[in-house]
Design a protein around this motif. Structure first.
Motif, PDB file in Angstrom:
ATOM      1  N   LEU A 285       5.555  -8.483   6.863  1.00  0.00           N
ATOM      2  CA  LEU A 285       6.255  -7.899   5.718  1.00  0.00           C
ATOM      3  C   LEU A 285       6.791  -6.505   6.013  1.00  0.00           C
ATOM      4  N   PHE A 286       5.982  -5.658   6.607  1.00  0.00           N
ATOM      5  CA  PHE A 286       6.327  -4.240   6.688  1.00  0.00           C
ATOM      6  C   PHE A 286       7.444  -3.930   7.689  1.00  0.00           C
ATOM      7  N   LYS A 287       7.776  -4.877   8.534  1.00  0.00           N
ATOM      8  CA  LYS A 287       8.901  -4.634   9.452  1.00  0.00           C
ATOM      9  C   LYS A 287      10.235  -4.590   8.694  1.00  0.00           C
ATOM     10  N   ASN A 288      10.200  -5.014   7.440  1.00  0.00           N
ATOM     11  CA  ASN A 288      11.421  -5.034   6.621  1.00  0.00           C
ATOM     12  C   ASN A 288      11.652  -3.733   5.866  1.00  0.00           C
ATOM     13  N   TYR A 289      10.839  -2.720   6.138  1.00  0.00           N
ATOM     14  CA  TYR A 289      10.961  -1.438   5.442  1.00  0.00           C
ATOM     15  C   TYR A 289      11.308  -0.347   6.459  1.00  0.00           C
ATOM     16  N   PRO A 290      12.591  -0.053   6.594  1.00  0.00           N
ATOM     17  CA  PRO A 290      13.046   0.830   7.678  1.00  0.00           C
ATOM     18  C   PRO A 290      12.549   2.261   7.584  1.00  0.00           C
ATOM     19  N   ASN A 291      12.182   2.718   6.385  1.00  0.00           N
ATOM     20  CA  ASN A 291      11.758   4.113   6.223  1.00  0.00           C
ATOM     21  C   ASN A 291      10.261   4.252   5.954  1.00  0.00           C
ATOM     22  N   LEU A 292       9.531   3.171   6.135  1.00  0.00           N
ATOM     23  CA  LEU A 292       8.089   3.194   5.901  1.00  0.00           C
ATOM     24  C   LEU A 292       7.403   4.096   6.926  1.00  0.00           C
ATOM     25  N   LYS A 293       6.527   4.966   6.440  1.00  0.00           N
ATOM     26  CA  LYS A 293       5.835   5.910   7.322  1.00  0.00           C
ATOM     27  C   LYS A 293       4.316   5.736   7.301  1.00  0.00           C
ATOM     28  N   VAL A 294       3.755   5.321   6.144  1.00  0.00           N
ATOM     29  CA  VAL A 294       2.297   5.237   5.997  1.00  0.00           C
ATOM     30  C   VAL A 294       1.928   3.965   5.240  1.00  0.00           C
ATOM     31  N   VAL A 295       0.885   3.272   5.722  1.00  0.00           N
ATOM     32  CA  VAL A 295       0.295   2.155   4.986  1.00  0.00           C
ATOM     33  C   VAL A 295      -1.182   2.464   4.776  1.00  0.00           C
ATOM     34  N   ALA A 296      -1.587   2.501   3.520  1.00  0.00           N
ATOM     35  CA  ALA A 296      -2.972   2.813   3.166  1.00  0.00           C
ATOM     36  C   ALA A 296      -3.707   1.530   2.781  1.00  0.00           C
ATOM     37  N   SER A 297      -4.842   1.287   3.416  1.00  0.00           N
ATOM     38  CA  SER A 297      -5.674   0.156   3.034  1.00  0.00           C
ATOM     39  C   SER A 297      -6.329   0.441   1.689  1.00  0.00           C
ATOM     40  N   MET A 298      -6.469  -0.571   0.859  1.00  0.00           N
ATOM     41  CA  MET A 298      -7.136  -0.429  -0.432  1.00  0.00           C
ATOM     42  C   MET A 298      -8.654  -0.442  -0.298  1.00  0.00           C
ATOM     43  N   GLY A 299      -9.139  -0.725   0.897  1.00  0.00           N
ATOM     44  CA  GLY A 299     -10.578  -0.776   1.120  1.00  0.00           C
ATOM     45  C   GLY A 299     -10.956  -0.138   2.435  1.00  0.00           C
ATOM     46  N   ALA A 300     -12.234  -0.288   2.801  1.00  0.00           N
ATOM     47  CA  ALA A 300     -12.727   0.336   4.021  1.00  0.00           C
ATOM     48  C   ALA A 300     -12.193  -0.350   5.275  1.00  0.00           C
ATOM     49  N   GLY A 301     -11.974  -1.654   5.196  1.00  0.00           N
ATOM     50  CA  GLY A 301     -11.486  -2.390   6.353  1.00  0.00           C
ATOM     51  C   GLY A 301      -9.990  -2.253   6.557  1.00  0.00           C
ATOM     52  N   VAL A 302      -9.567  -2.296   7.813  1.00  0.00           N
ATOM     53  CA  VAL A 302      -8.133  -2.225   8.128  1.00  0.00           C
ATOM     54  C   VAL A 302      -7.687  -3.366   9.026  1.00  0.00           C
ATOM     55  N   ASP A 303      -8.593  -4.299   9.357  1.00  0.00           N
ATOM     56  CA  ASP A 303      -8.221  -5.383  10.256  1.00  0.00           C
ATOM     57  C   ASP A 303      -7.154  -6.282   9.646  1.00  0.00           C
ATOM     58  N   HIS A 304      -7.076  -6.327   8.312  1.00  0.00           N
ATOM     59  CA  HIS A 304      -6.028  -7.111   7.667  1.00  0.00           C
ATOM     60  C   HIS A 304      -4.643  -6.515   7.942  1.00  0.00           C
ATOM     61  N   ILE A 305      -4.614  -5.240   8.339  1.00  0.00           N
ATOM     62  CA  ILE A 305      -3.354  -4.583   8.700  1.00  0.00           C
ATOM     63  C   ILE A 305      -3.144  -4.644  10.210  1.00  0.00           C
TER      64      ILE A 305
END
Length: 309
Positions: free
Chosen positions: A52-72
């Motif tokens: 999904l996030f490759k479609n956002y050309p100006n995206l700079k930060v993705v914050a996980s809603m929880g402690a885990g980040v493996d889903h990202i």
């Protein structure tokens, strides 16, 4: 600049309300409602659609809603130049460490075994283990692992931890690196997995590892389902090498109704409930990072993507 919230299958209306109350004027979109992809520079997510996030050309930060980040980090198409942050929350940490303590006591005092005996009206007294006689090993000595180790030590368990680098925690024996793993396992009568999920830790709870534990050891997995080789666990319990296991995370969730774990009397199952994220508790730190991003300041709880945590 806009913020995008991506959490398929979840009602995030409360998250949006809380975000806006914490930072009035924040423009928030919820995926997949209509929005301009070029406006989005900051995203908040839990289990986003792959790519999904490759479609956002100006995206700079993705914050996980929880402690885990493996889903990202497990998304092979995640943009390399986008920063990832995780949640470090005292309430989540406390909830999870208390849950682990409960699972440990459930095992040492045979509560699940007694529950099974009820079915047969079986009045059979089992010899229990005192806390001070039990050696507990924790794999993964991050924020949550360290807090769990400290809580167990306060309850008189003999606690050791295994991590990538050496840790200095009072009353906790530190093992670190691959060379010390076997010694750590041999000293773990109860093994608790709190590792982050990375390429190096996927499938780490397997037959080869279980064989290095003392006979009669007990396994608790509150890390990720992908840490565990499920058939190996069943084999090692049925062979008598392992006393049993408590599992809160699974490769497939919800756990399928026909899964062998459900019928195994020496496996305790809980539905990924060791700790639950509450918006009011974690959103302030996400908003703080949003404001830091706007001001060009260093972000808190930044993930080292080459390590995966």
């Amino acid at each position: 600049m806009s913020v995008l919230v991506v959490a398929p299958g979840r009602d995030v209306s409360h998250w949006v309300e809380t975000l806006k109350s914490q930072h009035p004027g924040m423009n928030v979109y919820v995926y997949p409602e209509d929005h301009d992809n070029e406006e989005v520079e900051f995203a908040i997510t839990w289990k986003h659609p792959r790519g999904l996030f490759k479609n956002y050309p100006n995206l700079k930060v993705v914050a996980s809603m929880g402690a885990g980040v493996d889903h990202i980090t497990s998304d092979p198409e995640f943009p390399e130049d986008v920063k990832i942050t995780r949640v470090v929350d005292k309430q989540l940490t406390s909830d999870l460490s208390e849950f682990v303590l409960a699972l440990v006591l459930n095992h040492t005092r045979h509560l699940s075994a007694y529950k099974h005996q009820e079915k047969d009206s079986n009045w059979n007294v089992l010899k229990y283990c005192r806390n001070s006689d039990m050696k507990v090993g924790i794999m993964g000595m991050g924020v949550i692992g360290t807090a769990t180790a400290q809580l167990l030590a306060k309850n008189n368990f003999k606690v050791s931890g295994w991590s990538r680098t050496e840790k200095d925690c009072e009353d906790i024996t530190s093992y670190y690196g691959d060379n010390s793993l076997e010694d750590f396992l041999q000293a773990s009568e109860i093994l608790i997995c709190l590792l982050p999920l990375t390429d190096a830790t996927s499938g780490i709870l397997n037959k080869e590892l279980f064989e290095k534990l003392p006979k009669g050891a007990y396994v608790i997995n509150v890390g990720r389902g992908e840490h565990l080789e499920e058939n190996d666990l069943i084999e090692m319990i049925d062979s008598g090498h392992l006393a049993g296991a408590a599992l809160d995370v699974f490769k497939e969730e919800p756990l399928p109704e026909d899964h062998a774990f459900w019928e195994h009397e020496r496996i305790t199952i809980t539905p990924h409930t060791a700790s639950l994220t509450e918006a009011e508790s974690v959103i302030p730190q996400i908003v703080e990072n949003y404001e830091r991003f706007q001001d060009g300041e260093e972000l808190k709880n930044l993930v080292e993507q080459d390590r995966g945590y």
